[in-house]
Structures are given as C-alpha cells and as structure tokens.
Design a protein around this motif. Structure first.
Motif, PDB file in Angstrom:
ATOM      1  N   VAL A  27       0.858  -1.181   0.000  1.00  0.00           N
ATOM      2  CA  VAL A  27       0.000   0.000   0.000  1.00  0.00           C
ATOM      3  C   VAL A  27       0.899   1.237   0.000  1.00  0.00           C
ATOM      4  N   LEU A  28       0.845   1.992  -1.091  1.00  0.00           N
ATOM      5  CA  LEU A  28       1.624   3.224  -1.219  1.00  0.00           C
ATOM      6  C   LEU A  28       0.653   4.397  -1.132  1.00  0.00           C
ATOM      7  N   PRO A  29       0.566   5.017   0.049  1.00  0.00           N
ATOM      8  CA  PRO A  29      -0.459   6.028   0.283  1.00  0.00           C
ATOM      9  C   PRO A  29      -0.025   7.426  -0.146  1.00  0.00           C
ATOM     10  N   GLY A  30      -0.980   8.350  -0.086  1.00  0.00           N
ATOM     11  CA  GLY A  30      -0.705   9.730  -0.466  1.00  0.00           C
ATOM     12  C   GLY A  30       0.094  10.505   0.557  1.00  0.00           C
ATOM     13  N   HIS A  31       0.136  10.030   1.783  1.00  0.00           N
ATOM     14  CA  HIS A  31       0.925  10.650   2.852  1.00  0.00           C
ATOM     15  C   HIS A  31       1.444   9.528   3.755  1.00  0.00           C
ATOM     16  N   GLY A  32       2.595   9.759   4.347  1.00  0.00           N
ATOM     17  CA  GLY A  32       3.084   8.847   5.354  1.00  0.00           C
ATOM     18  C   GLY A  32       3.764   7.605   4.798  1.00  0.00           C
ATOM     19  N   ALA A  33       4.007   6.666   5.705  1.00  0.00           N
ATOM     20  CA  ALA A  33       4.791   5.470   5.382  1.00  0.00           C
ATOM     21  C   ALA A  33       3.985   4.469   4.575  1.00  0.00           C
ATOM     22  N   GLU A  34       4.700   3.657   3.802  1.00  0.00           N
ATOM     23  CA  GLU A  34       4.038   2.582   3.067  1.00  0.00           C
ATOM     24  C   GLU A  34       3.622   1.484   4.040  1.00  0.00           C
ATOM     25  N   SER A  35       2.696   0.655   3.580  1.00  0.00           N
ATOM     26  CA  SER A  35       2.217  -0.445   4.403  1.00  0.00           C
ATOM     27  C   SER A  35       1.928  -1.633   3.488  1.00  0.00           C
ATOM     28  N   ASN A  36       1.188  -2.588   4.008  1.00  0.00           N
ATOM     29  CA  ASN A  36       0.657  -3.654   3.162  1.00  0.00           C
ATOM     30  C   ASN A  36      -0.751  -3.980   3.638  1.00  0.00           C
ATOM     31  N   LEU A  37      -1.536  -4.542   2.734  1.00  0.00           N
ATOM     32  CA  LEU A  37      -2.963  -4.683   3.006  1.00  0.00           C
ATOM     33  C   LEU A  37      -3.239  -5.653   4.146  1.00  0.00           C
ATOM     34  N   CYS A  38      -2.490  -6.731   4.233  1.00  0.00           N
ATOM     35  CA  CYS A  38      -2.708  -7.671   5.343  1.00  0.00           C
ATOM     36  C   CYS A  38      -2.458  -7.008   6.689  1.00  0.00           C
ATOM     37  N   PHE A  39      -1.411  -6.222   6.776  1.00  0.00           N
ATOM     38  CA  PHE A  39      -1.142  -5.501   8.025  1.00  0.00           C
ATOM     39  C   PHE A  39      -2.302  -4.586   8.362  1.00  0.00           C
ATOM     40  N   GLU A  40      -2.809  -3.867   7.374  1.00  0.00           N
ATOM     41  CA  GLU A  40      -3.911  -2.934   7.632  1.00  0.00           C
ATOM     42  C   GLU A  40      -5.168  -3.675   8.065  1.00  0.00           C
ATOM     43  N   LYS A  41      -5.463  -4.815   7.433  1.00  0.00           N
ATOM     44  CA  LYS A  41      -6.647  -5.575   7.817  1.00  0.00           C
ATOM     45  C   LYS A  41      -6.583  -5.996   9.284  1.00  0.00           C
ATOM     46  N   ASN A  42      -5.393  -6.285   9.765  1.00  0.00           N
ATOM     47  CA  ASN A  42      -5.239  -6.797  11.126  1.00  0.00           C
ATOM     48  C   ASN A  42      -4.986  -5.720  12.167  1.00  0.00           C
ATOM     49  N   ASN A  43      -4.581  -4.532  11.733  1.00  0.00           N
ATOM     50  CA  ASN A  43      -4.146  -3.516  12.692  1.00  0.00           C
ATOM     51  C   ASN A  43      -4.797  -2.147  12.541  1.00  0.00           C
ATOM     52  N   ASN A  44      -5.231  -1.798  11.345  1.00  0.00           N
ATOM     53  CA  ASN A  44      -5.836  -0.486  11.131  1.00  0.00           C
ATOM     54  C   ASN A  44      -7.191  -0.460  11.843  1.00  0.00           C
ATOM     55  N   PRO A  45      -7.410   0.476  12.751  1.00  0.00           N
ATOM     56  CA  PRO A  45      -8.662   0.488  13.521  1.00  0.00           C
ATOM     57  C   PRO A  45      -9.904   0.650  12.660  1.00  0.00           C
ATOM     58  N   PHE A  46      -9.755   1.176  11.448  1.00  0.00           N
ATOM     59  CA  PHE A  46     -10.898   1.319  10.562  1.00  0.00           C
ATOM     60  C   PHE A  46     -11.148   0.063   9.727  1.00  0.00           C
ATOM     61  N   MET A  47     -10.251  -0.905   9.825  1.00  0.00           N
ATOM     62  CA  MET A  47     -10.359  -2.117   9.029  1.00  0.00           C
ATOM     63  C   MET A  47     -10.547  -3.380   9.849  1.00  0.00           C
ATOM     64  N   LYS A  48      -9.872  -3.475  10.971  1.00  0.00           N
ATOM     65  CA  LYS A  48      -9.719  -4.776  11.632  1.00  0.00           C
ATOM     66  C   LYS A  48     -11.037  -5.337  12.180  1.00  0.00           C
TER      67      LYS A  48
END
Length: 209
Positions: free
Chosen positions: A184-205
């Motif tokens: 995941v290459l976002p418009g601001h901030g550090a890159e991530s990956n989708l699996c990490f976001e699914k498990n950790n992003n409060p708007f996703m998990k």
C-alpha cells in the motif's frame, strides 16, 4: 517495476515516479516541488508518459501544469473528480502556499474498473470515494496507490469538499474485501501492506468482509 517516492509540498505528499526497466514511466500525484521530481527524472533518464491523479486536492496537483508542459504529458483522473479539479476553491489550491489557485482539465477521464495499458503491464482503477467524490485507488501488480483513501493505520478525512464519511467507510471495506495482499503506497506517510492494515488499522480490523 521501479517506484521512487519523493515527498513534496507543505503537506508532505507522497509523489511516486513509477518506471519499468526500459525507463518508461508515469507520475502519481505530483503535488509540488517540481524541481525534485524533474531532477530524478533527468538523473535516471526516464521517459514519462502521463500523470495519474488519485484525487484532485491542491496538495496533490501542485506541479501538474509545469510537468505537463515540460514533458508534454497527458493527465489521467477520475471522471467524478472533474468538478473538483476545475475549481480552485473546492480543490483547496487557492489556500495552499505557494499556489495561487490551480484549475485542471484531465486529458483522460477514468471510470471504475478501467484498465490502463502500460507497456504490457496493466493499471486497474478502483473508484474509492469518500475523501473526495472522485478519489481512486490504482492497482499495478502487487501495488496499490491508495491516495488519501487508505493510510498506514488510518484512513483519509471526509470533512473536506465532496468528502463523505459513509462513502469512505464503504471504500475501505472494498479494499478489505480484496483477497490478495498488496503493498500500500499512500498519499501521505509510510508505506504499508494490506494484510497488516486488515489486522491492525482500527478502521479495518473490525470489518467482517
């Protein structure tokens, strides 16, 4: 595929220069600091084909006109972002230094699921409204250019012109429902990956798919 991130402008936008091994490339969200973008292009001798905009806010479009003119580029953006790009007040460029107001017309207006052929590779467009009405994510291989829809451990704000909270939550759910992992290459901030976001992003998990 090679991706160079250059952080530009007063709001630290991630501008990406994407290019293949044959030095054919495109630019995602050139929000400012055109000298830094040009220096990298010239240093690497990249032949840029077009500019791809994830959305039309002023901090993401600040260097578009200069680069378009210098390299004779086409600009690609969502059809649903047309009104925002054409209004320097609602796209906020009138209030972002050092700009005095930017109004743009894309050369190619994009729709949901549209495919851009890039020298044998494909860029797939997903409409992800919410941050703005015409926000998109662009998929290239295992990469998502997520603009201001999805960030590492967060999502984009929805209180700016044409934003909508319900829509951005629905857009995040569309990304959550993707089966494959992606960078995941976002418009601001550090890159991530989708699996990490699914498990950790409060708007996703807490989504259930």
């Amino acid at each position: 595929m090679n991706v160079k991130r250059i952080v530009v402008g007063v709001y630290a936008v991630n501008c990406y220069i994407v290019y293949n091994d044959n030095k054919k490339g495109f630019i995602v969200d050139p929000g400012g600091d055109s000298e830094d973008i040009i220096n990298f292009i010239e240093q690497e001798n990249i032949n840029i084909d077009f500019i791809l905009l994830t959305h039309g806010h002023g901090d993401h479009i600040g260097a578009v006109n200069l680069l378009k003119e210098k390299y004779n580029l086409q600009v690609y953006a969502s059809m649903k972002e047309k009104a925002l790009l054409n209004n320097c007040i609602t796209n906020l460029s009138k209030s972002i230094p050092p700009f005095k107001g930017i109004e743009l017309e894309a050369d190619r207006w994009l729709c949901d699921n549209e495919i851009i052929d890039f020298y044998g590779d494909t860029i797939v467009i997903m409409e992800t409204p919410g941050h703005t009405e015409g926000s998109i994510c662009a998929f290239l291989g295992d990469i998502i250019f997520s603009g201001d829809t999805l960030f590492r451990m967060s999502i984009g704000r929805s209180d700016l012109p044409t934003g909508n909270t319900e829509e951005i939550i629905n857009s995040v759910k569309k990304l959550f429902n993707l089966e494959n992992d992606y960078r995941v290459l976002p418009g601001h901030g550090a890159e991530s990956n989708l699996c990490f976001e699914k498990n950790n992003n409060p708007f996703m998990k807490n989504l259930n798919g």
